[in-house]
Design an enzyme around this catalytic site. Structure first.
Site, mmCIF file in Angstrom:
data_model
loop_
_atom_site.group_PDB
_atom_site.id
_atom_site.type_symbol
_atom_site.label_atom_id
_atom_site.label_comp_id
_atom_site.label_asym_id
_atom_site.label_seq_id
_atom_site.Cartn_x
_atom_site.Cartn_y
_atom_site.Cartn_z
ATOM 1 N N LYS A 198 5.263 -33.748 21.560
ATOM 2 C CA LYS A 198 5.117 -34.777 22.598
ATOM 3 C C LYS A 198 3.949 -34.422 23.505
ATOM 4 C CE LYS A 198 6.641 -35.399 26.836
ATOM 5 N NZ LYS A 198 5.574 -36.146 27.516
ATOM 6 N N SER A 251 4.844 -26.872 33.745
ATOM 7 C CA SER A 251 5.144 -26.262 35.042
ATOM 8 C C SER A 251 6.361 -25.342 34.966
ATOM 9 C CB SER A 251 5.406 -27.374 36.060
ATOM 10 O OG SER A 251 6.511 -28.136 35.632
ATOM 11 N N THR A 252 6.419 -24.409 35.890
ATOM 12 C CA THR A 252 7.564 -23.496 35.970
ATOM 13 C C THR A 252 8.845 -24.282 36.256
ATOM 14 O OG1 THR A 252 6.148 -21.682 36.637
ATOM 15 C CG2 THR A 252 8.464 -21.508 37.272
ATOM 16 N N GLU A 272 5.263 -21.334 28.329
ATOM 17 C CA GLU A 272 3.962 -20.989 28.920
ATOM 18 C C GLU A 272 3.877 -21.795 30.205
ATOM 19 O OE1 GLU A 272 1.750 -18.925 27.654
ATOM 20 O OE2 GLU A 272 2.134 -18.822 25.506
ATOM 21 N N CYS A 306 -3.883 -23.275 34.103
ATOM 22 C CA CYS A 306 -2.759 -22.396 34.456
ATOM 23 C C CYS A 306 -3.237 -21.008 34.849
ATOM 24 C CB CYS A 306 -1.808 -22.299 33.277
ATOM 25 S SG CYS A 306 -2.666 -21.841 31.766
ATOM 26 N N GLU A 403 1.250 -22.397 43.284
ATOM 27 C CA GLU A 403 0.218 -22.951 42.405
ATOM 28 C C GLU A 403 -0.228 -24.309 42.959
ATOM 29 O OE1 GLU A 403 1.357 -24.386 38.478
ATOM 30 O OE2 GLU A 403 -0.305 -23.242 37.637
HETATM 31 P P1 NAP Z 1 4.881 -30.579 33.600
HETATM 32 O O1 NAP Z 1 5.063 -31.610 34.618
HETATM 33 O O2 NAP Z 1 5.852 -29.462 33.534
HETATM 34 O O3 NAP Z 1 4.796 -31.331 32.206
HETATM 35 C C1 NAP Z 1 4.573 -30.658 30.986
HETATM 36 C C2 NAP Z 1 5.117 -31.506 29.856
HETATM 37 O O4 NAP Z 1 6.547 -31.581 29.948
HETATM 38 C C3 NAP Z 1 4.628 -32.943 29.866
HETATM 39 O O5 NAP Z 1 4.489 -33.398 28.542
HETATM 40 C C4 NAP Z 1 5.786 -33.641 30.577
HETATM 41 O O6 NAP Z 1 5.819 -35.021 30.319
HETATM 42 C C5 NAP Z 1 6.979 -32.923 29.987
HETATM 43 N N1 NAP Z 1 8.210 -32.998 30.782
HETATM 44 C C6 NAP Z 1 8.378 -33.372 32.078
HETATM 45 N N2 NAP Z 1 9.676 -33.275 32.434
HETATM 46 C C7 NAP Z 1 10.347 -32.821 31.336
HETATM 47 C C8 NAP Z 1 11.719 -32.497 31.068
HETATM 48 N N3 NAP Z 1 12.662 -32.603 32.000
HETATM 49 N N4 NAP Z 1 12.051 -32.049 29.832
HETATM 50 C C9 NAP Z 1 11.102 -31.910 28.884
HETATM 51 N N5 NAP Z 1 9.801 -32.206 29.067
HETATM 52 C C10 NAP Z 1 9.415 -32.645 30.291
HETATM 53 O O7 NAP Z 1 3.440 -29.898 33.733
HETATM 54 P P2 NAP Z 1 2.059 -30.643 33.880
HETATM 55 O O8 NAP Z 1 1.964 -31.128 35.288
HETATM 56 O O9 NAP Z 1 1.841 -31.583 32.767
HETATM 57 O O10 NAP Z 1 1.040 -29.438 33.650
HETATM 58 C C11 NAP Z 1 0.663 -28.570 34.639
HETATM 59 C C12 NAP Z 1 1.449 -27.273 34.567
HETATM 60 O O11 NAP Z 1 1.295 -26.682 33.284
HETATM 61 C C13 NAP Z 1 0.942 -26.245 35.529
HETATM 62 O O12 NAP Z 1 2.021 -25.624 36.184
HETATM 63 C C14 NAP Z 1 0.217 -25.233 34.645
HETATM 64 O O13 NAP Z 1 0.139 -23.958 35.179
HETATM 65 C C15 NAP Z 1 1.009 -25.300 33.393
HETATM 66 N N6 NAP Z 1 0.221 -24.828 32.242
HETATM 67 C C16 NAP Z 1 0.529 -23.614 31.697
HETATM 68 C C17 NAP Z 1 -0.209 -23.119 30.623
HETATM 69 C C18 NAP Z 1 0.098 -21.782 30.028
HETATM 70 O O14 NAP Z 1 -0.380 -21.511 28.948
HETATM 71 N N7 NAP Z 1 0.883 -20.944 30.681
HETATM 72 C C19 NAP Z 1 -1.239 -23.888 30.080
HETATM 73 C C20 NAP Z 1 -1.529 -25.123 30.655
HETATM 74 C C21 NAP Z 1 -0.767 -25.585 31.732
HETATM 75 P P3 NAP Z 1 4.977 -36.004 31.287
HETATM 76 O O15 NAP Z 1 3.545 -35.649 31.140
HETATM 77 O O16 NAP Z 1 5.237 -37.304 30.761
HETATM 78 O O17 NAP Z 1 5.496 -35.747 32.670
#
Ligand code: NAP
Ligand code: MG
Length: 495
Positions: A198, A251-252, A272, A306, A403
């Site tokens: 997804k 996100s965390t 991650e 990230c 963050e």
């Molecule tokens: P996010 O809000 O956690 O979303 C990540 C993914 O999860 C998206 O596809 C999101 O869908 C989906 N999602 C949301 N709620 C969910 C749930 N309850 N159950 C399952 N999936 C769900 O993060 P983001 O805002 O897209 O990305 C930014 C974050 O990613 C930052 O915290 C960053 O540090 C982290 N990141 C980490 C790494 C690493 O390698 N450690 C790499 C890149 C990014 P939607 O998009 O439709 O909300």
């Protein structure tokens, strides 16, 4: 751009830098359909939900396309297709045959690199230079790298049998859409698993282009399924009972929800998550290179990385000098149209993300830190944030602990090695860190003591498919990339 002053120092003329003639990449090299369905069982299928949502260009808020919103019934269909492809085709296929498909995907990504770069930039807002020179080549390289492992698992795991897990559910964020898809899909396929992926709500287009590439590569139907939708679609995938493994990057906050949802099930899990990297400059460092590394680490991807170097620690004796250099460099950054090849800093990915960043800019000031921002003009439409830095930051300030995920740098100082280790490790996160020094011994000393999955020395934000990546503490667990990246996708048994 630069003029020599009497005392032989170079003074930058920022107006000249900002007035470079536009060098726009052409949109005509990319085809975006007005509407995309779900990629299930080798075909684009209408969603059972009957719903679609728009994806926009965050640099001007124009609609690019609409994509299907998968509901639970759609997720069920995708998982069913992946299960059937796993049992009937993929797990039985000779590893060297699997490798050929993965190589083919890598080569088609290379062939279509220009189109993919343009679409990545349009959909996500990042500068074309980043998509063209980093995201897309790195995505192809991941497929090449893991294609190479597919028929060599006996060397990756000597004296052990490496058995696939089954169906992997994979969920990715919006900041590196195609690259994150590659990080997840390539090792899963190489180890004999099938996939339901997804993509993120605001950046679905390159994943859908990847679906077209997968079709062109003739991958057996159902081996990779790509679905689009929001958080609920992700949750339906996580909670599906016929999934063997969840790989999540995001996100965390959402990572914790997923960890709870999978606890007590047989699903393997890798997370991650977020980060708050400490970038550390010692007084003996090559300061101009260090400043460039800091700029690269926090501004070139709008800080939406990230592992962004969002906390800068400067040794006190050189702090004044480094801050002055940083402020000067901030002024010379070109902020604007992401399709322009001169652009250094592009658009923020969404209105929601921009509001989060703006919230932190206020918090920083309320906490007593001193804000300095570039004086650049911002486009009228779209989501934009000036490159910003804060000085007079305290370790306990929220801008030093949380963050922000934007082009905002928190600057702190230190005196001794012990003090910097204490401060750098005083964070709930532990994804990455950077050390700038002239001394090799100091680098080894620091890398041993810093609690971060990756520590860069005299460079920052460098990636390679052969190197594992992943975090400590609230930055998650499990590794992606390298030999380590195969492990989360296999069950090992004795020969
Ligand atoms: P996010 O809000 O956690 O979303 C990540 C993914 O999860 C998206 O596809 C999101 O869908 C989906 N999602 C949301 N709620 C969910 C749930 N309850 N159950 C399952 N999936 C769900 O993060 P983001 O805002 O897209 O990305 C930014 C974050 O990613 C930052 O915290 C960053 O540090 C982290 N990141 C980490 C790494 C690493 O390698 N450690 C790499 C890149 C990014 P939607 O998009 O439709 O909300
Ligand atoms: Mg978009």
């Amino acid at each position: 751009m630069a003029t020599k002053k009497k005392n032989n120092t170079i003074k930058l003329n920022f107006d000249t830098v900002r007035n470079y003639a536009p060098a726009l990449e052409s949109k005509s090299a990319a085809t975006i359909k007005p509407q995309y369905d779900l990629f299930i069982n080798g075909k684009f299928e209408k969603p059972l939900s009957k719903k679609y949502f728009s994806t926009i260009n965050p640099s001007n808020e124009e609609k690019l396309s609409e994509v299907a919103e998968a509901n639970t019934a759609d997720v069920n269909r995708a998982v069913k297709a992946a299960r059937s492809a796993y049992e009937k085709v993929w797990k039985k296929m000779a590893a060297k045959e699997r490798a050929k498909y993965i190589f083919r995907i890598a080569r088609i990504i290379q062939e279509k690199a220009r189109e993919l770069s343009i679409i990545e930039t349009l959909d996500g807002g990042k500068p074309i230079r980043e998509s063209r020179d980093f995201d897309i080549p790195a995505a192809a390289n991941h497929f090449f790298y893991y294609a190479g492992w597919a028929d060599k698992l006996e060397y990756a795991f000597p004296n052990r049998n490496a058995n696939p897990l089954g169906v992997a559910g994979q969920i990715i964020p919006w900041n590196f859409p195609l690259l994150m898809a590659a990080w997840k899909i390539a090792p899963a396929l190489a180890t004999g698993n099938t996939v339901v992926l997804k993509s993120a709500e605001t950046t679905p287009l390159t994943a859908l282009k990847l679906a077209e590439i997968i079709q062109e590569a003739d991958l057996p139907a159902g081996v990779v399924n790509i679905i689009t939708g929001g958080g609920e679609t992700g949750a339906a995938l996580v909670n599906h009972t016929d999934i063997n493994k969840i790989a999540f990057t995001g996100s965390t906050e959402v990572g914790k929800i997923i960890q709870k949802a999978t606890a007590g099930t047989n699903k393997k899990l890798t997370l991650e998550l977020g980060g708050k990297a400490a970038n550390i400059i010692f007084e003996d460092a090559a300061l101009d290179e260090a400043v460039e590394g800091v700029i690269n680490g926090i501004y070139f991807n709008q800080g939406q990385v990230c592992c962004a170097g969002s906390r800068l620690y400067i040794q006190e004796s050189v702090a004044k000098e480094v801050i002055k250099k940083l402020k000067d460099r901030l002024e010379s950054l070109i902020v604007g149209d992401p399709l322009d090849k001169n652009t250094d800093v592009g658009a923020i990915n969404s209105r929601q993300q921009l509001e989060t960043i703006q919230k932190y800019l206020k918090i920083g000031q309320q906490e007593g830190a001193e804000k300095y921002e570039s004086s650049c003009a911002l486009p009228q439409k779209g989501f934009w944030c000036r490159p910003t830095l804060f000085t007079n930051v305290a370790q306990s300030n929220r801008i030093a602990q949380e963050e922000i995920f934007g082009p905002v740098l928190a600057i702190l100082t230190f005196r001794t090695d012990d003090e910097i280790i204490e401060k750098a490790n005083n964070s709930p996160y532990g994804l990455s860190a950077g050390v700038w020094t002239d001394k090799g011994s100091k680098i080894f000393n620091m890398t041993k003591r810093l609690k971060a999955g990756v520590v860069w020395a005299n460079t920052f934000n460098k990636f390679d498919p052969t190197a594992p990546f992943g975090g400590y503490k609230e930055s998650g667990y499990g590794r992606e990339g390298g030999l380590h990246g195969l492990m989360p996708y296999v069950n090992l048994s004795n020969k």
